[in-house]
Design an enzyme around this catalytic site. Structure first.
Site, PDB file in Angstrom:
ATOM      1  N   TRP A  33       0.980  -1.332   0.079  1.00 29.43           N
ATOM      2  CA  TRP A  33       0.324  -0.231  -0.341  1.00 29.43           C
ATOM      3  C   TRP A  33       0.728   0.960  -0.059  1.00 29.43           C
ATOM      4  CZ3 TRP A  33      -3.118  -4.230   0.513  1.00 29.43           C
ATOM      5  CH2 TRP A  33      -4.033  -4.628   0.634  1.00 29.43           C
ATOM      6  N   ASN A  34       0.427   2.464  -0.819  1.00 21.98           N
ATOM      7  CA  ASN A  34       1.052   3.355  -0.907  1.00 21.98           C
ATOM      8  C   ASN A  34       1.693   4.257   0.215  1.00 21.98           C
ATOM      9  OD1 ASN A  34       1.640   6.447  -1.703  1.00 21.98           O
ATOM     10  ND2 ASN A  34       0.668   6.393  -3.458  1.00 21.98           N
ATOM     11  N   TYR A  81      -7.566 -11.321  -0.267  1.00 22.93           N
ATOM     12  CA  TYR A  81      -8.370  -9.921  -0.627  1.00 22.93           C
ATOM     13  C   TYR A  81      -9.065  -9.539  -2.114  1.00 22.93           C
ATOM     14  CZ  TYR A  81      -8.024  -4.350  -0.825  1.00 22.93           C
ATOM     15  OH  TYR A  81      -8.267  -3.360  -0.623  1.00 22.93           O
ATOM     16  N   GLN A 101      -3.313   7.303  -3.419  1.00 20.62           N
ATOM     17  CA  GLN A 101      -3.376   7.706  -2.081  1.00 20.62           C
ATOM     18  C   GLN A 101      -2.497   8.747  -1.530  1.00 20.62           C
ATOM     19  OE1 GLN A 101      -2.037   3.995   0.382  1.00 20.62           O
ATOM     20  NE2 GLN A 101      -4.437   4.020   1.265  1.00 20.62           N
ATOM     21  N   GLY A 161      -7.066   7.675   2.448  1.00 16.16           N
ATOM     22  CA  GLY A 161      -7.101   6.389   3.951  1.00 16.16           C
ATOM     23  C   GLY A 161      -7.701   6.011   4.318  1.00 16.16           C
ATOM     24  N   ASP A 163     -11.010   5.602   4.541  1.00 17.33           N
ATOM     25  CA  ASP A 163     -12.104   4.672   4.261  1.00 17.33           C
ATOM     26  C   ASP A 163     -13.775   4.770   4.038  1.00 17.33           C
ATOM     27  OD1 ASP A 163      -9.577   3.642   3.999  1.00 17.33           O
ATOM     28  OD2 ASP A 163     -10.603   1.578   3.594  1.00 17.33           O
ATOM     29  N   ARG A 196     -15.738  -2.515  10.446  1.00 14.21           N
ATOM     30  CA  ARG A 196     -15.824  -2.242   9.376  1.00 14.21           C
ATOM     31  C   ARG A 196     -17.006  -1.572   8.383  1.00 14.21           C
ATOM     32  NH1 ARG A 196     -10.618  -3.477   7.954  1.00 14.21           N
ATOM     33  NH2 ARG A 196     -11.311  -3.322   5.357  1.00 14.21           N
ATOM     34  N   TYR A 346     -13.712   1.191  12.760  1.00 11.60           N
ATOM     35  CA  TYR A 346     -12.789   1.907  11.314  1.00 11.60           C
ATOM     36  C   TYR A 346     -12.716   3.509  11.715  1.00 11.60           C
ATOM     37  CZ  TYR A 346     -10.764  -0.354   7.420  1.00 11.60           C
ATOM     38  OH  TYR A 346      -9.768  -0.216   6.194  1.00 11.60           O
ATOM     39  N   TRP A 347     -12.723   4.253  10.629  1.00 11.59           N
ATOM     40  CA  TRP A 347     -12.221   5.746  11.161  1.00 11.59           C
ATOM     41  C   TRP A 347     -13.524   6.845  10.986  1.00 11.59           C
ATOM     42  CZ3 TRP A 347      -7.975   7.221   9.824  1.00 11.59           C
ATOM     43  CH2 TRP A 347      -6.630   6.416   9.482  1.00 11.59           C
ATOM     44  N   GLU A 390      -4.297  -2.148  13.892  1.00 11.27           N
ATOM     45  CA  GLU A 390      -4.812  -1.511  13.141  1.00 11.27           C
ATOM     46  C   GLU A 390      -5.188  -0.129  13.537  1.00 11.27           C
ATOM     47  OE1 GLU A 390      -7.563  -2.815  10.247  1.00 11.27           O
ATOM     48  OE2 GLU A 390      -7.358  -1.707   8.965  1.00 11.27           O
TER      49      GLU A 390
HETATM   50  C1  GLC Z   1      -7.225   0.627   5.051  1.00 14.49           C
HETATM   51  C2  GLC Z   1      -6.899   1.814   5.389  1.00 14.49           C
HETATM   52  C3  GLC Z   1      -5.652   2.573   4.713  1.00 14.49           C
HETATM   53  C4  GLC Z   1      -4.625   1.568   4.248  1.00 14.49           C
HETATM   54  C5  GLC Z   1      -4.856   0.208   4.185  1.00 14.49           C
HETATM   55  C6  GLC Z   1      -3.922  -0.747   4.316  1.00 14.49           C
HETATM   56  O1  GLC Z   1      -8.108   0.964   3.656  1.00 14.49           O
HETATM   57  O2  GLC Z   1      -8.169   2.033   5.346  1.00 14.49           O
HETATM   58  O3  GLC Z   1      -5.757   3.820   5.314  1.00 14.49           O
HETATM   59  O4  GLC Z   1      -3.494   2.360   3.273  1.00 14.49           O
HETATM   60  O5  GLC Z   1      -6.022  -0.507   5.204  1.00 14.49           O
HETATM   61  O6  GLC Z   1      -2.997  -0.640   5.609  1.00 14.49           O
END
Ligand code: GLC
Length: 420
Positions: A33-34, A81, A101, A161, A163, A196, A346-347, A390
């Site tokens: 992931w970026n 995934y 991202q 990022g 989500d 989630r 989550y967020w 996480e």
């Molecule tokens: C989730 C997070 C994202 C992160 C990814 C990998 O999708 O929301 O910010 O880059 O996981 O950790």
């Protein structure tokens, strides 16, 4: 205790290391992931400087010819995934996603360079990476700010990022849910579904992916064709900070043209950021570019804005806003005072260490050392209590989502280094 924590963090970075890149955690996120990689490199540089540069170099090895750096690189197939390479259908030599991202690479590069023990190696690696990061920045302002307002838009919540942030609820309602191909989620096999994003959100995430795929991932067309265009202060702050840092770095290695270009982006972005300020909320807010209105959602993106050089009085207000959340652990991704707050989802409430790190860094630079120190102390306490998760419940500190999480471990090494 500190030594044990440091060793445990390094172990996680090694467990998740796939040689040239690091996975966020095995199972839930089996690819590169970026922004995870760029922040992970900061952790790696505490024990293996050369490996840290490789992490970022691998990412930029998959930059698109247009300049975009994708949010996921699917180095190796993995059925665990979803959505995988076939859903994205981006037709790259090594499959990637087709969105981006937060552009934290410029910041990470500068930090690696400043700390480098091996200055000669660092200079060579910076010289090679500099034009690539600059091309990414140029791509952002050309394709995501077509009217030249100084701020870029995200076209998919995954780009921010963050989500399933409350920030996207209103603009996301405009994205259809009908007509998408049937699918099976995999994330809910690895983590508690109630922590989630919802099914409705997933339908919309996929609708956007299918829509952009129907445009053959032509990034010069995606902005205007997207029903979702949001100007996120956190996302812009990261880009602005990276432009400013890249400008300094370019000047240090003698590339004046790149330095000037990036200094211009940063100055314009900083000036435009003021249009997102909300006095009522004591922080910045997102703007829905389709309606032109600010979005009434005081999520952490508007606090993360402190990562770039906002005016000191704004940083002071943001520090007070964080205190005002009244959570046991800072910084909640959404304030508990808002009815949409959800401590475990989550967020929409939980604390994330990467966000904490960037907020603390920005606030410390702006003279808000007390709040920065509290964020750092809270972050380390969460790890002592619940391990390298996480994300965390801001009230109880409960560890949530995936375990043995790479960027959480990397941020612990950073917080510990600043502490000593
Ligand atoms: C989730 C997070 C994202 C992160 C990814 C990998 O999708 O929301 O910010 O880059 O996981 O950790």
């Amino acid at each position: 205790m500190t030594d044990a924590l440091r060793t445990a963090a390094i172990d996680i970075l090694k467990i998740n290391d796939r040689g040239q890149y690091t996975v966020p955690t095995k199972g839930l996120y089996p690819f590169q992931w970026n922004w995870d990689s760029c922040l992970t490199a900061l952790g790696q540089c505490h024990f293996d400087e050369a490996r840290a540069w490789t992490e970022i170099e691998t990412l930029f090895g998959h930059q698109w010819p247009c300049g975009m750096v994708p949010h996921i690189i699917f180095h190796q197939m993995d059925d665990g995934y979803f959505p995988g390479p076939l859903v994205w259908g981006t037709n790259r030599p090594v499959p990637t996603s087709g969105i981006t991202q937060p552009a934290v690479a410029g910041f990470a590069l500068k930090r690696l360079f400043d700390r480098a023990q091996d200055q000669a190696a660092a200079t060579a690696r910076v010289r090679a990476l500099l034009p690539k990061v600059a091309a990414w920045h140029r791509w952002f302002y050309a394709t995501r700010d077509p009217q030249g307002e100084g701020l870029v838009a995200i076209l998919h919540p995954w780009e921010a990022g963050r989500d399933n942030s409350v920030d996207w609820d209103d603009p996301f309602a405009r994205v259809p849910t009908e007509g998408i191909a049937p699918y099976t989620r995999r994330d809910t096999l690895h983590a508690d579904p109630s922590h989630r994003p919802t099914k409705e959100q997933y339908d919309r995430y996929l609708w956007l992916v299918e829509h952009f795929r129907s445009l053959d991932w032509d990034t010069s067309k995606m902005h205007d064709a997207s029903p979702f265009q949001v100007v996120d202060p956190g996302f812009n702050a990261i880009l602005i900070r990276s432009c400013a840092d890249l400008a300094d770095l370019a000047a240090q290695v003698g590339d004046d043209a790149l330095a000037d270009e990036n200094r211009r982006y940063a100055a314009r972005g900083l000036a435009a950021m003021e249009s997102l300020w909300s006095d009522g909320h004591g922080q910045y807010l997102c703007r829905d570019r389709i309606t032109g209105q600010l979005i009434d959602s005081p999520s952490v993106g508007g606090i993360l804005a402190a990562f770039c050089a906002i005016p000191p009085e704004r940083a002071a207000r943001i520090a007070a806003t964080i205190d005002g959340h009244g959570t046991r652990y800072t910084v909640a991704s959404h304030p508990p005072q808002d009815a949409r707050f959800d401590a475990k989802r989550y967020w929409r409430g939980p604390v994330w260490l990467v966000v904490n790190y960037m907020i603390a860094d920005g606030l410390a630079r702006a003279g808000q050392g007390r709040t920065a120190a509290r964020i750092s102390a809270d972050s380390l306490e969460l790890i002592h209590k619940g391990g390298f998760a996480e994300y965390y419940d801001p009230m109880t500190g409960e560890a949530l989502g995936g375990g043995q999480f790479t960027w959480t471990a990397a941020m612990v090494l950073e917080f510990l280094a600043h502490d000593s």
